[in-house]
Design an enzyme around this catalytic site. Structure first.
Site, PDB file in Angstrom:
ATOM      1  N   LYS A 115       0.605  -1.531   0.014  1.00  0.00           N
ATOM      2  CA  LYS A 115      -0.244   0.370   0.065  1.00  0.00           C
ATOM      3  C   LYS A 115       0.955   0.864  -0.279  1.00  0.00           C
ATOM      4  CE  LYS A 115      -3.283  -2.706   3.014  1.00  0.00           C
ATOM      5  NZ  LYS A 115      -3.034  -3.370   3.491  1.00  0.00           N
ATOM      6  N   LYS A 191      -3.245 -16.593   3.196  1.00  0.00           N
ATOM      7  CA  LYS A 191      -4.205 -17.171   3.531  1.00  0.00           C
ATOM      8  C   LYS A 191      -5.598 -16.255   3.837  1.00  0.00           C
ATOM      9  CE  LYS A 191      -4.876 -12.106   6.530  1.00  0.00           C
ATOM     10  NZ  LYS A 191      -5.072 -11.784   7.815  1.00  0.00           N
ATOM     11  N   LYS A 194     -10.031 -10.723   3.543  1.00  0.00           N
ATOM     12  CA  LYS A 194     -11.352 -10.101   3.653  1.00  0.00           C
ATOM     13  C   LYS A 194     -10.574  -8.841   2.282  1.00  0.00           C
ATOM     14  CE  LYS A 194     -11.143  -7.837   7.290  1.00  0.00           C
ATOM     15  NZ  LYS A 194     -11.495  -6.877   8.816  1.00  0.00           N
TER      16      LYS A 194
HETATM   17  P1  ATP Z   1      -7.414  -8.459   6.175  1.00  0.00           P
HETATM   18  O1  ATP Z   1      -8.026 -10.015   5.588  1.00  0.00           O
HETATM   19  O2  ATP Z   1      -7.790  -7.475   5.288  1.00  0.00           O
HETATM   20  O3  ATP Z   1      -5.325  -8.298   5.871  1.00  0.00           O
HETATM   21  P2  ATP Z   1      -7.891  -8.868   8.189  1.00  0.00           P
HETATM   22  O4  ATP Z   1      -8.736  -9.813   8.385  1.00  0.00           O
HETATM   23  O5  ATP Z   1      -6.494  -9.657   9.207  1.00  0.00           O
HETATM   24  O6  ATP Z   1      -7.271  -8.028   7.369  1.00  0.00           O
HETATM   25  P3  ATP Z   1      -8.683  -7.647  10.664  1.00  0.00           P
HETATM   26  O7  ATP Z   1     -10.242  -7.623  11.117  1.00  0.00           O
HETATM   27  O8  ATP Z   1      -7.516  -6.922  11.707  1.00  0.00           O
HETATM   28  O9  ATP Z   1      -7.824  -7.633   9.477  1.00  0.00           O
HETATM   29  O10 ATP Z   1      -8.830  -8.893  11.364  1.00  0.00           O
HETATM   30  C1  ATP Z   1      -8.959  -9.386  12.631  1.00  0.00           C
HETATM   31  C2  ATP Z   1      -8.985 -11.023  13.335  1.00  0.00           C
HETATM   32  O11 ATP Z   1      -9.051 -12.198  12.322  1.00  0.00           O
HETATM   33  C3  ATP Z   1      -6.709 -11.099  13.659  1.00  0.00           C
HETATM   34  O12 ATP Z   1      -6.644 -11.574  14.630  1.00  0.00           O
HETATM   35  C4  ATP Z   1      -6.460 -12.347  12.234  1.00  0.00           C
HETATM   36  O13 ATP Z   1      -5.791 -12.193  12.534  1.00  0.00           O
HETATM   37  C5  ATP Z   1      -7.600 -12.649  12.324  1.00  0.00           C
HETATM   38  N1  ATP Z   1      -7.594 -13.326  10.754  1.00  0.00           N
HETATM   39  C6  ATP Z   1      -7.903 -12.653   9.921  1.00  0.00           C
HETATM   40  N2  ATP Z   1      -7.640 -13.609   8.759  1.00  0.00           N
HETATM   41  C7  ATP Z   1      -7.443 -14.273   9.622  1.00  0.00           C
HETATM   42  C8  ATP Z   1      -6.942 -15.900   8.440  1.00  0.00           C
HETATM   43  N3  ATP Z   1      -7.015 -16.421   7.354  1.00  0.00           N
HETATM   44  N4  ATP Z   1      -7.242 -17.058   9.319  1.00  0.00           N
HETATM   45  C9  ATP Z   1      -7.516 -16.961  10.942  1.00  0.00           C
HETATM   46  N5  ATP Z   1      -6.691 -15.929  11.591  1.00  0.00           N
HETATM   47  C10 ATP Z   1      -7.355 -14.527  10.864  1.00  0.00           C
END
Ligand code: ATP
Ligand code: LTN
Length: 328
Positions: A115, A191, A194
């Site tokens: 970004k 991973k 979103k």
């Molecule tokens: P992005 O997917 O856009 O990088 P994010 O989902 O990691 O964003 P947050 O909404 O802040 O960002 O994440 C919230 C929580 O969900 C955090 O504790 C993160 O570690 C967990 N999390 C996110 N994606 C995963 C995944 N694929 N598997 C397990 N835990 C996840």
């Protein structure tokens, strides 16, 4: 400690649509831990604006996320569920901690990815440290991707304590056994995220049952044809992890259950397990969203509660660094 309980803090951003990864990696563990700890669960909207947001969309998503915390089973009478932006201490402590964090440390963090970086995104991990340290949290349940931010938080806390004495509790990460890292259904090396541009890789928490089943049927696997829990079959391993997280079964149990059966049977079984977890959650979000007065009262009462605890730490820190005392 708060009373006789240890303190837990965690947060999620109201950016994008929440995925099954967010639920299984974070939210689900939050619910399991909520009896044992004194919990603060924040909708971290201040973190969200490190990337440009449409104001109306952000406001709506923040409210949905807060509602989802409750729908997932967090009782807002027992857990402090609140918006980060309603408690001014987060920004105030973040400023102080910025002065105890090195550029080199922040340069090593991956939150920028590709970004274009504003200063807020650069210092994002310091705001996260402030979130956690403000409540003297002992434990922070997160997915594995957040580990480096937790390490930085511990470094900042120890550095500060080294200078001023025992001011902050040094927090531990809590990583759940299953669901710590849910991978994309389209690319098991990535991973589930979103911010993925391919919607078929992610299950969104609000996806309807047909969409969920379709995405699982299309999930990328391999040509081995056997359901085994091993690194050589990352797609199947991910599906087993999802199945386990949704059913409470262990991987070896699942391998036995599907012994001799093919992917065409296993994939829909995983889909069904996910639907049976998400459907009640979706119904509850819908039901709760209708009760505007109730959600408003949760927002108001919990912001006041969070502000009270945040101020206790903040006043202590302000005194330690030499800010003049307030005259009452
Ligand atoms: P992005 O997917 O856009 O990088 P994010 O989902 O990691 O964003 P947050 O909404 O802040 O960002 O994440 C919230 C929580 O969900 C955090 O504790 C993160 O570690 C967990 N999390 C996110 N994606 C995963 C995944 N694929 N598997 C397990 N835990 C996840
Ligand atoms: N950076 C985290 C969200 C987050 C958080 C926190 C998690 C902000 N503040 C404090 C735990 C504790 C993320 O993007 N997943």
């Amino acid at each position: 400690m708060l009373g006789d309980k240890k303190v837990l803090f965690s947060g999620m951003q109201a950016t994008g649509n929440l995925t099954l990864g967010n639920y299984l990696g974070a939210l689900k563990n939050w619910v399991t831990l909520s009896d044992e700890y004194e919990c603060f669960y924040s909708v971290v909207d201040m973190h969200s604006i490190t990337i440009r947001q449409d104001p109306a969309v952000l406001r709506k998503r923040a409210r949905t996320l807060l509602t989802l915390y409750i729908a997932a089973g967090l009782d807002p009478e027992k857990n402090c569920i609140y918006y980060q932006s309603h408690v001014s201490g987060h920004a105030e402590l973040a400023w102080i901690l910025n002065c105890f964090t090195y550029m080199g440390e922040l340069n090593r963090m991956t939150q920028f990815k590709d970004k274009s970086v504003n200063a807020g995104l650069f210092t994002y991990p310091v705001l996260m440290a402030a979130d956690i340290l403000l409540y003297q949290a002992d434990v922070v349940p997160v997915g594995i991707d957040q580990m480096q931010h937790l390490e930085l938080t511990r470094d900042i806390a120890q550095r500060f304590n080294g200078i001023y004495g025992d001011v902050f509790t040094v927090p531990e990460a809590y990583i759940g056994k299953v669901g710590a890292k849910i991978m994309s259904l389209q690319d098991p090396a990535k991973k589930m995220s979103k911010s993925d541009e391919n919607p078929n890789g992610s299950i969104y928490l609000m996806d309807d049952p047909d969409t969920i089943m379709r995405k699982f049927k299309r999930a990328v696997t391999d040509s081995e044809g056997q359901i085994l829990y091993r690194d050589e079959q990352p797609g199947i391993k991910n599906l087993i992890n999802i199945y386990c997280a949704c059913t409470g079964k262990a991987p070896d149990e699942v391998v036995r259950e599907f012994d001799g059966r093919g992917y065409a049977e296993f994939k829909p079984a995983v889909g069904e397990a996910v639907v049976s977890v998400l459907k009640p959650l979706q119904d509850r979000v819908e039901e709760l969203s209708k009760d505007k007065a109730y959600i408003d009262s949760v927002i108001k009462n919990n912001a006041e509660k969070a502000q009270y605890f945040a101020n206790k730490t903040l006043r202590k820190v302000q005194k330690k660094v030499g800010f003049p005392e307030r005259i009452r």
